[in-house]
Write an enzyme that holds these catalytic residues in place. Structure first.
Site, short mmCIF file in Angstrom:
data_model
loop_
_atom_site.label_atom_id
_atom_site.label_comp_id
_atom_site.label_asym_id
_atom_site.label_seq_id
_atom_site.Cartn_x
_atom_site.Cartn_y
_atom_site.Cartn_z
N LYS A 22 58.69 13.79 -6.78
CA LYS A 22 59.29 13.47 -5.48
C LYS A 22 59.56 11.97 -5.35
O LYS A 22 60.66 11.56 -4.98
CB LYS A 22 58.32 13.91 -4.36
N ASN A 23 58.53 11.17 -5.65
CA ASN A 23 58.67 9.73 -5.38
C ASN A 23 59.55 9.01 -6.38
O ASN A 23 59.80 7.82 -6.24
CB ASN A 23 57.29 9.08 -5.26
N ARG A 94 59.77 8.53 6.01
CA ARG A 94 59.69 7.07 5.85
C ARG A 94 60.43 6.58 4.61
O ARG A 94 60.97 5.49 4.58
CB ARG A 94 58.24 6.65 5.64
N ASP A 118 52.90 7.23 10.48
CA ASP A 118 52.66 8.64 10.24
C ASP A 118 51.17 8.81 10.07
O ASP A 118 50.41 7.91 10.39
CB ASP A 118 53.47 9.18 9.06
N ASP A 308 47.33 8.92 -3.64
CA ASP A 308 47.81 10.30 -3.45
C ASP A 308 46.88 11.33 -4.07
O ASP A 308 46.89 12.50 -3.70
CB ASP A 308 49.20 10.46 -4.07
N1 EPU Z 1 52.50 -2.46 2.90
C1 EPU Z 1 52.67 -3.52 3.72
N2 EPU Z 1 53.94 -4.03 3.91
C2 EPU Z 1 55.01 -3.50 3.28
C3 EPU Z 1 54.85 -2.40 2.42
C4 EPU Z 1 53.56 -1.90 2.24
O1 EPU Z 1 51.72 -4.03 4.32
O2 EPU Z 1 56.12 -4.02 3.48
C5 EPU Z 1 51.15 -1.88 2.72
C6 EPU Z 1 51.08 -0.48 3.30
O3 EPU Z 1 50.83 -0.50 4.67
C7 EPU Z 1 49.97 0.14 2.51
C8 EPU Z 1 50.10 -0.50 1.13
O4 EPU Z 1 50.89 -1.67 1.34
O5 EPU Z 1 48.72 -0.22 3.04
C9 EPU Z 1 50.73 0.38 0.07
O6 EPU Z 1 52.03 0.70 0.43
P1 EPU Z 1 53.25 0.92 -0.60
O7 EPU Z 1 54.39 0.17 -0.02
O8 EPU Z 1 52.85 0.68 -2.00
O9 EPU Z 1 53.47 2.46 -0.38
P2 EPU Z 1 54.85 3.12 -0.12
O10 EPU Z 1 55.83 2.49 -1.01
O11 EPU Z 1 55.13 3.18 1.34
C10 EPU Z 1 54.66 4.95 -1.97
C11 EPU Z 1 54.71 6.44 -2.02
C12 EPU Z 1 53.44 7.01 -1.40
C13 EPU Z 1 52.26 6.48 -2.18
C14 EPU Z 1 52.28 4.94 -2.20
C15 EPU Z 1 51.22 4.33 -3.08
C16 EPU Z 1 57.04 6.92 -1.89
C17 EPU Z 1 58.16 7.49 -1.11
N3 EPU Z 1 55.86 6.91 -1.30
O12 EPU Z 1 54.58 4.60 -0.59
O13 EPU Z 1 53.52 8.42 -1.53
O14 EPU Z 1 51.08 6.93 -1.57
O15 EPU Z 1 53.56 4.47 -2.70
O16 EPU Z 1 51.43 4.66 -4.43
O17 EPU Z 1 57.23 6.51 -3.03
C18 EPU Z 1 53.32 10.65 -0.82
O18 EPU Z 1 54.02 10.97 -1.77
O19 EPU Z 1 52.73 11.49 -0.08
C19 EPU Z 1 53.12 9.24 -0.50
C20 EPU Z 1 52.62 8.84 0.65
#
Ligand code: EPU
Length: 420
Positions: A22-23, A94, A118, A308
């Site tokens: 998915k990601n 998101r 969320d 995850d």
């Molecule tokens: N964060 C910030 N500022 C930002 C971006 C992130 O403070 O601008 C913080 C977040 O609040 C969090 C941490 O950094 O505490 C990690 O966030 P990250 O940005 O790495 O996560 P994401 O990119 O929003 C993706 C996956 C998630 C997965 C995480 C960690 C996708 C669409 N989502 O999220 O997947 O848990 O990386 O590997 O790629 C899922 O598939 O259910 C899922 C939530």
């Protein structure tokens, strides 16, 4: 509202496919916006999030057609792209934020609804915005939208150090930097296999990215990209879910398309928990012990144990022998499903971002609600072994990330039924 009804049915056994990640798929779909023409994506999972991203792309002016796990995405010329991702879609997912980078690179401006909170904690986008600002984008936020416009000289390559290796921020920056003038360096970049998959596809489209899979990505900007044909990597979290389904039920399951190189730390932890994990000619196989052993786990950015996986691990440890401590280091709210596991008889105490899990000999089935994708999958794992029956509501969350979960589990011998 649909629900899943589970009853214990002994150890799971057999072979299953994880399917496309998915990601990865969601970002590859966004990446097609970078080049006019017809793109082909293969091994795309048939899940709700992919359907939502297809709607996002259509709202931006692309045409998406689906044939099984193959998507054809036709992206229009720049003047026909709509640089606005509406609230109604971003609010549902998101991950839609990953269209920000490609839209800025293609259209010179973008208006994307701010993703709301969320169930896994507040997740800001400051790292995305700060990095893109360095490349020459000015931002303002109004009426719930983030609006970016590229300065007259266009995007210009820069050295960017991420405060934290955010996965989707790295995706967005990569997709903007590939069309910037000059060279960009992203330091402290996310190293997830899905980020690498994106970089591989971008390179196939004509981008010049080096350092793939490392925390330092070097991107030499090019003028134009062209469409490509790309197959999505297998989903390591779905693979982990079926491995843990084998582990919790005392069974043996093989993931036909399992990639041990994408999940090394998790496999090491499964070993500590007493499982035997091996690569066989049929795929990645887990043979479970009679009862799992306790283990301490802390989530970290890749290559650490992914956040995850955590709900899945907590569910398995809730029936393991001994006491485990699981620490969440990424998302603040990712313990909410624990109340549901407690209602099923799990002995889990949370303190800040730590959970202390005292393994119990058995769980007892109860009506429970899935609060998010992975937490929903964790409740499914618990339901596989809980005495009596477990009815899980809120399964629209599970369907966001798992294709036909009840069919695949049934094929492994589970008693699981979708009810409407
Ligand atoms: N964060 C910030 N500022 C930002 C971006 C992130 O403070 O601008 C913080 C977040 O609040 C969090 C941490 O950094 O505490 C990690 O966030 P990250 O940005 O790495 O996560 P994401 O990119 O929003 C993706 C996956 C998630 C997965 C995480 C960690 C996708 C669409 N989502 O999220 O997947 O848990 O990386 O590997 O790629 C899922 O598939 O259910 C899922 C939530």
């Amino acid at each position: 509202m649909e629900s899943l009804l589970l009853r214990p049915n002994g150890p799971l056994k057999g072979i299953v496919h994880a399917g496309g990640a998915k990601n990865s798929a969601l970002k590859l779909m966004a990446a097609t916006l970078l080049a006019e023409g017809s793109h082909v994506l293969r091994n795309v999972p048939q899940i709700t999030d992919v359907a939502i991203m297809a709607e996002v792309l259509e709202a931006l002016g692309a045409k998406v057609s689906t044939q099984g796990s193959t998507l054809t995405i036709v992206v229009p010329a720049t003047e026909d792209l709509v640089a606005e991702a509406p609230y109604e879609l971003v609010e549902q997912m998101r991950a839609s934020i990953v269209v920000l980078g490609p839209l800025l690179a293609r259209c010179g401006r973008a208006r994307v609804s701010l993703p709301g909170g969320d169930d896994i904690g507040s997740r800001p986008i400051d790292i995305h915005v700060d990095g893109l600002a360095k490349l020459g984008v000015s931002f303002r936020t109004q009426h719930g939208y983030v609006e970016g416009s590229v300065s007259e000289g266009g995007l210009v390559g820069q050295n960017i150090v991420l405060e934290y290796p955010s996965h989707t921020a790295t995706d967005n920056l990569l997709m903007a930097a590939v069309l910037a003038k000059g060279t960009s360096v992203i330091d402290n970049a996310a190293r997830e296999p899905e980020v690498e998959d994106l970089a591989i596809m971008l390179n196939k489209m004509g981008a010049k990215i080096s350092g793939l899979g490392s925390s330092r990505l070097v991107i030499e900007g090019v003028e134009q990209l062209t469409p490509t044909d790309h197959a999505v990597i297998p989903d390591r979290v779905v693979a982990a879910t079926y491995l843990l389904a084998a582990a919790i039920s005392g069974g043996s399951v093989t993931i036909a398309d399992g990639r041990p190189d994408h999940m090394e730390m998790l496999l090491a932890k499964l070993g500590v928990m007493g499982a035997d994990v091996s690569m066989t000619p049929e795929g990645l196989r887990l043979d479970a012990p009679e009862r799992l052993l306790a283990s301490d786990v802390a989530t970290l950015p890749y290559p650490g144990v992914a956040t995850d996986y955590k709900p899945l691990i907590v569910a398995a440890l809730s029936v393991a022998e001994g006491v485990s401590i699981v620490s969440e280091n990424l998302f603040e709210g990712r313990f909410r499903y624990i109340d549901e596991l407690r209602r099923m008889g799990a002995d889990i105490r949370t303190e800040g971002h730590h959970a202390v899990i005292r393994g119990v000999p058995s769980l007892s089935g109860a009506p429970v609600r899935a609060p998010d994708i992975r937490a929903g999958a964790a409740l499914v794992l618990a339901g596989l072994v809980a005495e009596g029956s477990t009815e899980i509501s809120g399964i629209e969350h599970i369907d966001r990330g798992y294709e036909a979960i009840e069919r695949r589990l049934s094929a492994l011998g589970a008693s699981v039924e979708r009810r409407s």
